[in-house]
Design a protein around this motif. Sequence first.
Motif, PDB file in Angstrom:
ATOM      1  N   ASP A   1       1.494 -88.332  21.771  1.00 28.08           N
ATOM      2  CA  ASP A   1       0.782 -89.308  22.588  1.00 28.08           C
ATOM      3  C   ASP A   1      -0.692 -89.415  22.220  1.00 28.08           C
ATOM      4  OD1 ASP A   1      -0.102 -86.888  23.550  1.00 28.08           O
ATOM      5  OD2 ASP A   1       0.533 -87.221  25.624  1.00 28.08           O
TER       6      ASP A   1
ATOM      7  N   THR B   1       0.264 -95.584  20.352  1.00 30.50           N
ATOM      8  CA  THR B   1       0.265 -96.872  19.662  1.00 30.50           C
ATOM      9  C   THR B   1       0.562 -96.769  18.171  1.00 30.50           C
ATOM     10  OG1 THR B   1      -2.125 -96.736  19.277  1.00 30.50           O
ATOM     11  CG2 THR B   1      -1.395 -97.830  21.296  1.00 30.50           C
ATOM     12  N   GLY B   2       0.782 -95.566  17.651  1.00 26.69           N
ATOM     13  CA  GLY B   2       1.136 -95.444  16.235  1.00 26.69           C
ATOM     14  C   GLY B   2       0.075 -95.963  15.299  1.00 26.69           C
TER      15      GLY B   2
ATOM     16  N   SER C   1      -3.715 -92.618  18.471  1.00 25.97           N
ATOM     17  CA  SER C   1      -4.348 -93.841  18.957  1.00 25.97           C
ATOM     18  C   SER C   1      -5.374 -94.369  17.964  1.00 25.97           C
ATOM     19  CB  SER C   1      -5.025 -93.586  20.303  1.00 25.97           C
ATOM     20  OG  SER C   1      -6.074 -92.643  20.155  1.00 25.97           O
TER      21      SER C   1
ATOM     22  N   THR D   1      -2.892-102.741  18.294  1.00 26.51           N
ATOM     23  CA  THR D   1      -2.756-101.604  19.210  1.00 26.51           C
ATOM     24  C   THR D   1      -3.147-101.996  20.633  1.00 26.51           C
ATOM     25  OG1 THR D   1      -4.974-100.804  18.622  1.00 26.51           O
ATOM     26  CG2 THR D   1      -3.119 -99.873  17.409  1.00 26.51           C
TER      27      THR D   1
ATOM     28  N   SER E   1       6.832 -97.708  15.148  1.00 22.83           N
ATOM     29  CA  SER E   1       6.236 -96.424  15.541  1.00 22.83           C
ATOM     30  C   SER E   1       7.054 -95.851  16.685  1.00 22.83           C
ATOM     31  CB  SER E   1       4.785 -96.618  15.993  1.00 22.83           C
ATOM     32  OG  SER E   1       4.731 -97.217  17.288  1.00 22.83           O
ATOM     33  N   TRP E   2       6.745 -94.617  17.053  1.00 20.26           N
ATOM     34  CA  TRP E   2       7.341 -94.056  18.261  1.00 20.26           C
ATOM     35  C   TRP E   2       6.607 -94.576  19.481  1.00 20.26           C
ATOM     36  CZ3 TRP E   2      12.008 -92.808  18.282  1.00 20.26           C
ATOM     37  CH2 TRP E   2      12.611 -92.212  17.160  1.00 20.26           C
ATOM     38  N   ASP E   3       7.163 -94.280  20.631  1.00 24.40           N
ATOM     39  CA  ASP E   3       6.728 -94.921  21.870  1.00 24.40           C
ATOM     40  C   ASP E   3       5.742 -94.107  22.704  1.00 24.40           C
ATOM     41  OD1 ASP E   3       8.792 -93.081  22.164  1.00 24.40           O
ATOM     42  OD2 ASP E   3       9.572 -94.008  23.975  1.00 24.40           O
TER      43      ASP E   3
ATOM     44  N   HIS F   1       2.737 -99.620  21.453  1.00 26.91           N
ATOM     45  CA  HIS F   1       3.649 -98.991  20.493  1.00 26.91           C
ATOM     46  C   HIS F   1       4.530-100.053  19.844  1.00 26.91           C
ATOM     47  CE1 HIS F   1       7.427 -99.439  22.710  1.00 26.91           C
ATOM     48  NE2 HIS F   1       6.789 -99.087  23.827  1.00 26.91           N
TER      49      HIS F   1
END
Length: 481
Positions: free
Chosen positions: A416, A272-273, A419, A47, A267-269, A52
């Motif tokens: 968002d 950091t998924g 994390s 991460t 992951s999505w942007d 991401h």
Amino acid sequence: MKILFSLFFAGLAVSAHAQDNFGKAFSQINTDVQEHSKAYGTLKSATETIGHRLTGSANGVKAEAYAFNLFKSYGYDVRYQPFEVESWSRISNETKVGAGSLKVVPSVALAHSPVNSAVSAGLVDLGNGLESDYTKDAGLVKGKIALVYLGVLPGSPAGTASLHRSEKTALAISHGAVGIIIINGVKGGVLLTGTASVTGKLITIPAVCIGLEDGMRLKEELKSKPQFASLNMKNFSGMIKARNVIATLKGDSLPDEKILVGGHLDSWDLATGAIDNGIGSFAVMDMARSFKALKLKTKRTVEFILFMGEEQGLLGSKAYIAQAEKKGELGKVKFMLNYDMTNDPKGFATSRAEMKGLFTSWGKEIVKIDTGFKNVFVFGAWLHSDHQPFMLEGIPTGGGAGGELPNHSGQFYHSDGDSFKLVDEQGLKNTVRYSAMLTYGLANTRVLPVGKQSDEDLKGFLRENKLEDALKIAGEWKWDK
């Protein structure tokens, strides 16, 4: 005849229970993971150094290489499994709503929305966005923008079905909507992203998510006066190459029978998924590490797989199926374990009720090691993760059950806020050690009491689990066409 066969397999399963003695291996796995697990540290590193892991992005490529090199450092034969994917990423997005002059509402574009879109139209409240809502609407949404709640609205009748955002979008398109605004169910203005496409291809209308408070205010305002919306966005879409990462532990006596242990690395942007799906994919890598560190042997071959493209339509797992079919090797896959946002499981889940005897017998051994494991057993069928393409081929699937996401992180799904600070180290270790034990059991039990379902059995199974409508919307119901 069917009864005789059932009794025969039941007898084999009972015999297998008596012959399987995995307590020593389970204890070794437990000690190794508790004392030497690297999942938490490697996830933290990824991460911080990658960010991401969006499929098709430079970060996605870095994540693939990170996983490959990590497997390699644990002593594995590793390979990339390349596939073509339609990569999508956001460029700009603006959503405005109002009765007279339109005002900007915070929003995020949903994946696979058009590359360029500028739509202005009246807004229609479609409630939960189910087929029944459109029937009640009697065609009023045609040429308009649909306002839809993400899950099931509070106060909905008991038993109201919930569809995935992509299925709700597909229904809006089929009823003539020119855009869709989806209301997130999380308080505090949290915006959710994710695909709005059931196929992983571009959809024909713009789709956005707005916060709960803005969405519920809009619903109220629509009761007294008409509301209008404009959806303006630009996105990127293009064919690129992505790669699943596969580490193989060769079986000794049944090498042509495969147990797959997978989780999606992408992951999505928006963040950091770390939760979706860092805790799943990095747990899979640490299970693999533990097997090598302990020099564990298996009868069946185990493939530890990190899928890319899950978030954009289960693309990596579908690619695995397609390539295995092309090689005539799909029949080798005897069981698929999937780890997607799995945390601190208290038992095991599976698509096949026949696994209860084995799963709970292994669970009893685990309880001797740790009473925090409750030996929960869950069976059934669900969609929208990498087990789905395997399940739709009739292959038995499973994973962890009964756990909870750490630190109330569910509210930050696809947002968002996803994390690393949300990750719980012990919860992650629990996923690794219990799941490694399950993997060891499946790879070494003398007899697996389940096989591939016939088409007719699979059809009945999916209907029993009320998945027919969702699969028809997605175009994945292969019967009654």
